[in-house]
Design an enzyme around this catalytic site. Structure first.
Site, PDB file in Angstrom:
ATOM      1  N   VAL A 111       0.833  -1.200   0.000  1.00 28.24           N
ATOM      2  CA  VAL A 111       0.000   0.000   0.000  1.00 28.24           C
ATOM      3  C   VAL A 111       0.866   1.248   0.000  1.00 28.24           C
ATOM      4  CG1 VAL A 111      -1.724   1.283   1.298  1.00 28.24           C
ATOM      5  CG2 VAL A 111      -1.882  -1.194   1.137  1.00 28.24           C
ATOM      6  N   ALA A 112       1.960   1.226   0.766  1.00 24.08           N
ATOM      7  CA  ALA A 112       2.818   2.398   0.863  1.00 24.08           C
ATOM      8  C   ALA A 112       3.578   2.658  -0.431  1.00 24.08           C
ATOM      9  CB  ALA A 112       3.802   2.229   2.011  1.00 24.08           C
ATOM     10  N   GLU A 116      -2.073   5.163  -3.894  1.00 21.60           N
ATOM     11  CA  GLU A 116      -3.382   4.719  -4.357  1.00 21.60           C
ATOM     12  C   GLU A 116      -4.332   5.854  -4.701  1.00 21.60           C
ATOM     13  OE1 GLU A 116      -3.185   5.213  -0.016  1.00 21.60           O
ATOM     14  OE2 GLU A 116      -2.083   3.962  -1.421  1.00 21.60           O
ATOM     15  N   ASP A 143      -7.534  29.710 -38.542  1.00 19.94           N
ATOM     16  CA  ASP A 143      -8.128  30.461 -39.626  1.00 19.94           C
ATOM     17  C   ASP A 143      -7.733  31.925 -39.462  1.00 19.94           C
ATOM     18  OD1 ASP A 143      -9.594  30.993 -37.387  1.00 19.94           O
ATOM     19  OD2 ASP A 143     -11.555  30.820 -38.335  1.00 19.94           O
ATOM     20  N   ASP A 151     -16.221  24.403 -40.404  1.00 21.75           N
ATOM     21  CA  ASP A 151     -15.020  24.027 -39.646  1.00 21.75           C
ATOM     22  C   ASP A 151     -15.275  22.837 -38.727  1.00 21.75           C
ATOM     23  OD1 ASP A 151     -13.381  26.074 -40.666  1.00 21.75           O
ATOM     24  OD2 ASP A 151     -14.253  27.522 -39.267  1.00 21.75           O
ATOM     25  N   ASN A 205       2.918   6.890   5.183  1.00 19.69           N
ATOM     26  CA  ASN A 205       2.238   6.957   3.890  1.00 19.69           C
ATOM     27  C   ASN A 205       1.066   7.919   3.937  1.00 19.69           C
ATOM     28  OD1 ASN A 205       1.966   5.836   1.153  1.00 19.69           O
ATOM     29  ND2 ASN A 205       0.000   5.091   1.907  1.00 19.69           N
TER      30      ASN A 205
END
Length: 838
Positions: free
Chosen positions: A251-252, A256, A298, A586, A676
């Protein structure tokens, strides 16, 4: 239903009906309930891993680790939900800013109002390129042709004479008309099938690439975490502890919250673009803008002011110059004014525009309708010809509206003596070299020569011809006319256009002019603005084999089909193309381009709906500002990746190498999750608010095929992770050798050093351009201190308090994280992208 009179509804009637029926909006996708947002966050694979870890820790009675894991789940879910809501609100606000408008008659006057304010009974004014904003019945039709493919699937447009119904969402392909609204919002044809049009949100290309990177990182993290698990078990660590440690490392190692951070960054980038008058209709455009290699534009209204000025008049017997500015009927016509009355009278009759006086003393005269036709009305007014008076004396009986293929417009008028007059105006090549005129060849040659001289000087030229008929014809046939004269119209370049073109060139973006105008006109404007130099070629798209000559900076006389070919050719060369446009013709090219850019003020609704980006101010320099914002967003996402991935890699390395240097379990699972939580939370999100990198617009665009981890990012992650790992293990080994609480010191060092990396990752280290990052890092540092000194957190995380001297030593060493990030950028600058030849 009684047909609304020509005066339309009153404002009071419209307000009452709007209150009764509600806004003219299609049924929207219902808002996502909070519980569903939470469930969506909990379905994330990594959150599921955390939930499994929480169950395991509760089963083993490890309440401290279970509490930390649940805290991480709650915080990550909360942050994710908040980011989703903020992104949705930003995108909704953008949709409202870029909402379509419509022309109606209210209180006897034409008005431009948001389509959402249309009510039953309103009298709509429809012209070429408009999208019908509500169901209506046609009350007046002049060659009105409607594309109903959006509703019926039939590709052939349908004629709509008076009394025929119109459906909301269909497109005016040709002609003009008026229609009385019969149903709005959910009661309209579009509203009844709107539920089929509500599409689920799709991932941007960048998000898809990041998901691929995330899967790779997760695989590597799982493998290395399995090694940590095996080493721990070999050394006799408890099975439950090592399983939770391995899961915590997975997880760290992978941030996530990255997909939510990316979505929020894109949405906030779009909001910043909106503040700079660039309204993003499609979120992926934010990231794509950062890699634009060519800008096809243009001329009218983009490079030029879009306020046409009639400057010269020419007849077979006289020539004159007109003074004045804008659409104000103020100025003089030099020479014998009487010589040009017939020319300007015909130009006033064969005309669908109007002039709107200024709303106050500080305002300007404005054009309602085609700017070229408004310039003709202004010139006529300078001669003393009043539009209403002239058109009342010569009422229109029939017309052939302007067509981009025919390049001319024809009208039939009743004369006071009972005869009729056929008037035709259009491009010189559509009249002078066509059998519609009966004049002598010498006169036509003189007129063609004069038209070419005007065009080479940068003017748009219109030829006007007419003939009188004894009785109204059964059909309008453009033959037997006599040339009245030529009108040379100037659309002056925007003051900021040359600067915008120069900025494009400095940013490695090749400017390209694609116009339907005369090659001489195109060359004059392009040379003045710096798109080409005097010796550069100008491709005339009418000539055989024009596209066999390779690429050019200017394409003149391009048809809608040829614009598609030009766009495709540029893309085939490996370029990322942004293209501007404003007309209905266009639309296909805007959809084909990588970034379609429509004019917000003068553009047709078809162009705006086909585009990814709408310029609220019609200025080309706004595109350059949007490209700069796109580069900023992309750079900040890469900045977040360096910060997040280097921290995750360091955590795995510490856990992997610790046992080999005599540290059985360098960090507890709860401590890993806590670090984390602090580092990937507010500081990580705050990095997305960093200002643009100095010199970002002096570099070529990034290659479209470049990986998000390319251009040295992987190497930077590894180098910074090595420093983080060395500091953490060094502190732990020194503390263990001297009898200090080595695990707590390693815990504090790893978290504080990562926060140092966040500060070192700033674009401008000494500025206050992003104060949120300073607040976020300070808050995270205080929480890291709290983990050492607050008894509840100490019990939860398994930490011990540090002496003041130890705390100061570790804090001082954490500066190495800042130094590593700064020195790495200095010693190993990211390689500059190579200029793309496209």
């Amino acid at each position: 239903m009684t047909v609304t009179p020509s005066t339309g509804l009153t404002s009071a009637q419209a307000a009452a009906r709007l209150a009764r029926d509600g806004a003219n909006l299609l049924p929207q996708k219902p808002p996502v309930p909070l519980w569903r947002r939470i469930a969506g966050q909990l379905r994330d694979p990594l959150i599921i891993v955390l939930l499994i870890a929480a169950v395991l820790t509760i089963t083993t009675g490890d309440w401290a680790d279970a509490a930390v894991i649940l805290l991480v789940i709650v915080v990550n879910t909360t942050v994710g939900v908040i980011q989703e809501i903020r992104a949705d609100r930003a995108i909704t606000a953008l949709a409202q800013l870029a909402g379509p408008e419509a022309r109606v008659v209210r209180d006897g006057h034409q008005q431009q109002i948001p389509s959402s304010d249309i009510v039953v009974g309103d009298l709509l004014i429809l012209g070429e390129g408009d999208i019908v904003p509500a169901d209506a019945d046609v009350t007046e039709s002049a060659a009105l042709l409607i594309d109903e493919s959006a509703l019926t699937g039939e590709s052939v447009p349908v004629d709509k004479p008076a009394s025929r119904p119109l459906s909301a969402g269909t497109v005016v392909v040709r002609g003009r008309g008026r229609a009385q609204v019969t149903a709005t919002g959910a009661a309209s044809a579009s509203g009844r099938i709107a539920t089929l049009l509500v599409q689920a949100a799709t991932l941007t290309p960048l998000q898809r690439r990041l998901m691929g990177v995330g899967r790779l990182l997760a695989g590597v993290a799982v493998l290395l975490s399995a090694v940590v698990l095996a080493l721990g078990l070999v050394r006799g660590q408890p099975v439950e502890l090592m399983v939770i440690t391995a899961i915590s490392l997975v997880v760290a190692a992978v941030p996530e919250s990255l997909p939510a951070v990316v979505t929020l960054s894109l949405a906030l980038g779009a909001r910043r673009m909106a503040a700079r008058h660039a309204l993003v209709r499609k979120l992926p455009a934010v990231e794509t803008l950062g890699s634009v290699t060519a800008l096809a534009t243009d001329k009218t209204g983009t490079l030029t002011e879009g306020r046409m000025l009639a400057r010269h008049l020419w007849t077979p017997t006289a020539q004159a110059t007109i003074s004045g500015t804008g659409y104000a009927p103020e100025g003089e016509i030099t020479g014998d004014a009487g010589s040009f009355e017939a020319l300007l009278t015909a130009a006033t009759l064969c005309n669908d525009a109007r002039l709107a006086p200024p709303a106050d003393d500080t305002g300007e005269w404005a054009a309602l309708g085609d700017p070229t036709e408004a310039a003709l009305l202004t010139a006529a007014a300078k001669l003393g010809l009043d539009r209403t008076t002239v058109q009342t004396r010569h009422p229109r009986l029939a017309e052939l509206p302007f067509d981009s293929d025919r390049k001319r417009m024809t009208t039939l008028h009743q004369l006071p003596d009972g005869r009729t007059r056929l008037i035709c105006k259009g491009a010189p090549e559509a009249l002078l070299h066509h059998p519609v005129l009966t004049d002598e060849a010498d006169l036509l040659t003189r007129a063609a020569t004069q038209a070419d001289e005007f065009a080479r000087a940068g003017y748009r030229v219109l030829a006007v011809a007419s003939t009188d008929l004894d009785s109204p014809p059964t059909t309008l046939e453009e033959h037997g006319l006599s040339l009245i004269g030529l009108i040379a119209i100037l659309d002056p370049p925007r003051p900021a256009a040359a600067t915008a073109i120069a900025d494009c060139r400095r940013a490695g973006i090749k400017p390209i002019l694609i116009t339907g105008d005369h090659p001489g006109t195109a060359r004059a404007i392009a040379t003045e603005l710096g798109i080409i130099t005097d010796g550069d070629p100008v491709i005339d798209c009418r000539e055989p084999g024009a596209f066999d000559r390779g690429q050019a900076g200017v394409y003149a006389r391009a048809t809608p089909e040829q614009k598609l070919d030009i766009v495709q050719n540029l893309q085939d060369q490996g370029g990322v193309l942004a293209m501007t446009g404003d007309g209905v013709n266009d639309g296909p090219a805007l959809r084909r381009a990588d970034i379609g850019v429509a004019m917000g003020r003068r553009g047709t609704e078809v162009a705006r709906q086909a585009a990814d980006l709408v310029l609220a101010d019609d200025n080309l320099d706004t595109v350059v500002a949007a490209v700069e914002e796109g580069r900023r967003v992309y750079a900040n996402i890469r900045r977040f990746l360096v910060y997040g991935l280097s921290g995750g890699a360091a955590e795995i390395a510490v856990m992997l190498l610790g046992p080999f240097v005599g540290l059985p379990l360098p960090l507890l699972p709860a401590q890993i999750l806590w670090i984390n939580l602090l580092t990937h939370g507010l500081p990580g999100v705050a990095l997305g608010g960093e200002p643009t990198v100095p010199g970002a617009m002096a570099d070529p665009p990034r290659p479209p095929s470049q990986s998000i981890l390319g251009a040295g990012l992987w190497q930077r992650v590894i180098r910074i992770a090595v420093v983080l790992t060395a500091v953490t293990l060094g502190v732990a080994l020194w503390a263990a050798a001297t009898g200090r609480p080595w695990q707590s010191m390693a815990f504090f060092a790893l978290g504080a050093t990562q926060l140092g990396v966040a500060l070192g990752s700033r674009t401008r280290p000494g500025s206050l351009a992003n104060p949120m990052l300073l607040y976020a890092v300070a808050s995270a540092f205080v929480l890291q201190l709290a983990a050492l000194y607050l008894p509840p957190l100490r019990q939860l995380l398994g930490t011990e308090p540090l002496d003041l001297s130890d705390l100061l030593i570790v804090t001082a060493l954490s500066v190495l994280g800042y130094a590593a990030a700064r020195l790495d950028r200095i010693l190993h600058p990211s390689p500059r992208p190579q200029a793309n030849s496209a």
